[in-house]
Write an enzyme that holds these catalytic residues in place. Structure first.
Site, mmCIF file in Angstrom:
data_model
loop_
_atom_site.group_PDB
_atom_site.id
_atom_site.type_symbol
_atom_site.label_atom_id
_atom_site.label_comp_id
_atom_site.label_asym_id
_atom_site.label_seq_id
_atom_site.Cartn_x
_atom_site.Cartn_y
_atom_site.Cartn_z
ATOM 1 N N ASN A 257 0.282 2.751 5.225
ATOM 2 C CA ASN A 257 0.429 1.362 5.666
ATOM 3 C C ASN A 257 -0.209 0.413 4.664
ATOM 4 O O ASN A 257 0.313 -0.665 4.387
ATOM 5 C CB ASN A 257 -0.234 1.152 7.023
ATOM 6 C CG ASN A 257 0.607 1.723 8.133
ATOM 7 O OD1 ASN A 257 1.545 2.467 7.866
ATOM 8 N ND2 ASN A 257 0.283 1.392 9.355
ATOM 9 N N GLU A 258 -1.371 0.842 4.152
ATOM 10 C CA GLU A 258 -2.077 0.027 3.164
ATOM 11 C C GLU A 258 -1.175 -0.243 1.964
ATOM 12 O O GLU A 258 -1.078 -1.366 1.470
ATOM 13 C CB GLU A 258 -3.338 0.812 2.762
ATOM 14 C CG GLU A 258 -4.131 0.225 1.646
ATOM 15 C CD GLU A 258 -5.448 0.995 1.396
ATOM 16 O OE1 GLU A 258 -5.870 1.780 2.266
ATOM 17 O OE2 GLU A 258 -6.039 0.781 0.335
ATOM 18 N N ARG A 259 -0.481 0.799 1.530
ATOM 19 C CA ARG A 259 0.380 0.654 0.346
ATOM 20 C C ARG A 259 1.609 -0.185 0.674
ATOM 21 O O ARG A 259 2.029 -1.019 -0.133
ATOM 22 C CB ARG A 259 0.756 2.041 -0.181
ATOM 23 C CG ARG A 259 -0.435 2.681 -0.852
ATOM 24 C CD ARG A 259 -0.295 4.139 -1.194
ATOM 25 N NE ARG A 259 -1.580 4.598 -1.735
ATOM 26 C CZ ARG A 259 -1.977 5.856 -1.803
ATOM 27 N NH1 ARG A 259 -1.188 6.826 -1.382
ATOM 28 N NH2 ARG A 259 -3.153 6.157 -2.320
ATOM 29 N N SER A 262 0.464 -3.884 1.040
ATOM 30 C CA SER A 262 0.112 -4.539 -0.228
ATOM 31 C C SER A 262 1.344 -4.732 -1.109
ATOM 32 O O SER A 262 1.453 -5.737 -1.813
ATOM 33 C CB SER A 262 -1.037 -3.831 -0.960
ATOM 34 O OG SER A 262 -0.839 -2.464 -0.996
ATOM 35 N N ALA A 379 -6.099 0.927 -4.138
ATOM 36 C CA ALA A 379 -5.273 1.640 -3.141
ATOM 37 C C ALA A 379 -4.405 2.725 -3.783
ATOM 38 O O ALA A 379 -3.308 3.004 -3.323
ATOM 39 C CB ALA A 379 -4.400 0.647 -2.363
#
Ligand SMILES: Cc1cc2nc3c(=O)[nH]c(=O)nc-3n(C[C@H](O)[C@H](O)[C@H](O)COP(=O)(O)OP(=O)(O)OC[C@H]3O[C@@H](n4cnc5c(N)ncnc54)[C@H](O)[C@@H]3O)c2cc1C
Length: 401
Positions: A257-259, A262, A379
């Site tokens: 999700n972070e990737r 972003s 990340a």
């Protein structure tokens, strides 16, 4: 509700996405928040190299922005992930990357594993205040000796009775100076494989925990980045998220999700900068005509917009896969890789077309150039994405061969 279902009942308003009218209305809330609570203050915060996280996050929490897809039981909105995606796009309107990064850490990096695997008590104690904006949080994975190679972290959490005693250090931790609690990846079983790690919540008032240094950075000045030290920092075993030894797996899941977020924010930010450059080139004349009338310039800017659109569509594709409960590791890694590469190109090209003005601090271009450089490093660096993808494609040699 899956995107296809939304489309079939006429709910989807942006074709091929899960965005409905409700998401579009929500965008206006985020837009107002950015325009009134962030943008008027960002220059000062950049100069101060710090933004007032507690003050700002409280305002964000009051608007419900910090727990969009989290359960209502803990103060979240229980909404679908397209809301997080809409917010990522709207936060790209911020004058700089620092605040979107700090908020992204709170909503999509430090809290997803807690939400998914934490006990009810742990969520009450830590997730709920984070969603309300009463607590600022960090994700602490990277160490001075281990960044890309997460499996080689050395911070240890030794079990002593009903406690973990934590020793080690963490590096480059966003929100680290202002955090009330940190989600820390620790080694709970000796060795140096990906097994034997756990995610543990450490309140920042724990004796033995300290901020060793507030780090000075190339960009994203307003966001605080810290080096942290744990010296016999003792927390109860109940602060562990989920099962012992599963921390690496939880962290890898949380990375997706972070990737995705972003990469999507990067696409929106890149488009904003390209459009700003188009306007600048319309107004600036050289050799008797506006810069934009040079084919090299309008072709190049058109090409960049095309690439941005590809990136955005890839992120939406990830959203659709998520809707269907399918794995999107491959697509999110591709999006993150592409985003890192593309923002560097956009930053460099757009700065070039601004000439000397692009180099001036009074104009947003220089800040974008500096801030966006992080995309290829944080990340998971570009090469880490390539490693994941090469492995998934079966191209990378197997370890030991
Ligand atoms: C501003 C900022 C904020 C950050 N916020 C956080 C945070 O909140 N929490 C957190 O835990 N971490 C955070 N980080 C850390 C970030 O995730 C790491 O910097 C990143 O993972 C890279 O690790 P490293 O810096 O140790 O680089 P290294 O692992 O030392 O790698 C250096 C470079 O080598 C290359 N490389 C690495 N491995 C390979 C390979 N196998 N093959 C080829 N090339 C390779 C890459 O280009 C990489 O950039 C932040 C970093 C910055 C700069």
């Amino acid at each position: 509700m899956a995107t296809e279902v939304r489309e079939s009942v006429g709910e989807a308003v942006v074709p091929g996405t899960g965005f409905t009218k409700a998401h579009q209305l929500f965008r206006e809330t985020v837009r107002r928040f950015v325009d009134t609570e962030i943008n008027p203050h960002v220059d000062q915060w950049e100069e101060d190299e710090l933004f007032p996280a507690h003050e700002l996050f409280k305002k964000a929490g009051d608007l419900g922005l910090l727990g969009l897809s989290y359960p209502e039981e803990y103060g979240g909105a229980g909404a679908d992930y397209w809301y997080n995606m809409a917010m990522a796009e709207e936060l790209a309107r911020c004058r700089g990357g620092a605040i979107p990064m700090a908020m992204g850490v709170q909503t999509d990096m430090a809290t997803p594993a807690l939400n998914q695997y934490g006990s009810h008590e742990l969520k009450k104690q830590f997730l709920e205040p984070a969603i309300r904006g009463d607590a600022v949080c960090s994700i602490a994975v990277t160490e001075p000796g281990a960044g890309s190679d997460v499996a080689s972290i050395r911070t240890r959490a030794d079990r002593v009775g009903d406690d973990y005693v934590i020793n080690g250090s963490k590096m480059y931790i966003t929100n680290g100076v202002q955090a009330d609690w940190l989600c820390v990846l620790c080694r709970t079983t000796p060795g140096n494989t990906y097994k034997g790690m756990s995610l543990i919540i450490v309140p920042s008032n724990t004796p033995g925990f300290s901020v060793a240094k507030k780090l000075k950075k190339m960009g994203n000045w307003a966001s605080d980045t810290a080096e942290l030290v744990f010296e016999n920092a003792r927390v109860p075993v109940r602060n562990r998220i989920g099962e012992e030894g599963q921390g690496f797996i939880y962290q890898m899941q949380q990375f997706q999700n972070e990737r995705l977020i972003s990469a999507l924010g990067a696409a929106a930010g890149a488009e904003k900068i390209i459009r700003m450059t188009i306007e600048y080139c319309r107004g600036r004349e050289t050799f008797g005509k506006p810069l934009i009338e040079n084919q090299w310039i309008y072709f190049k800017l058109t090409e960049l917009l095309t690439e941005v659109e590809f990136l955005r569509q890839m992120c939406y594709h990830c959203g659709r896969l998520m809707d269907r409960g399918e794995d999107y590791t491959r697509e999110a890694s591709m999006a993150k890789l592409k985003a890192g590469r593309l923002v560097r190109q956009v930053g460099d090209t757009c700065l070039q077309f601004h000439g000397g003005m692009g180099y001036m601090e009074e104009y947003p271009m220089a800040r974008y150039y500096r801030d966006s450089r992080l995309m290829s490093i944080g990340a998971g660096a570009d090469e880490v994405m390539l490693g994941i993808l090469a492995k998934m494609e079966g191209i990378a040699p197997k370890r030991g061969s």
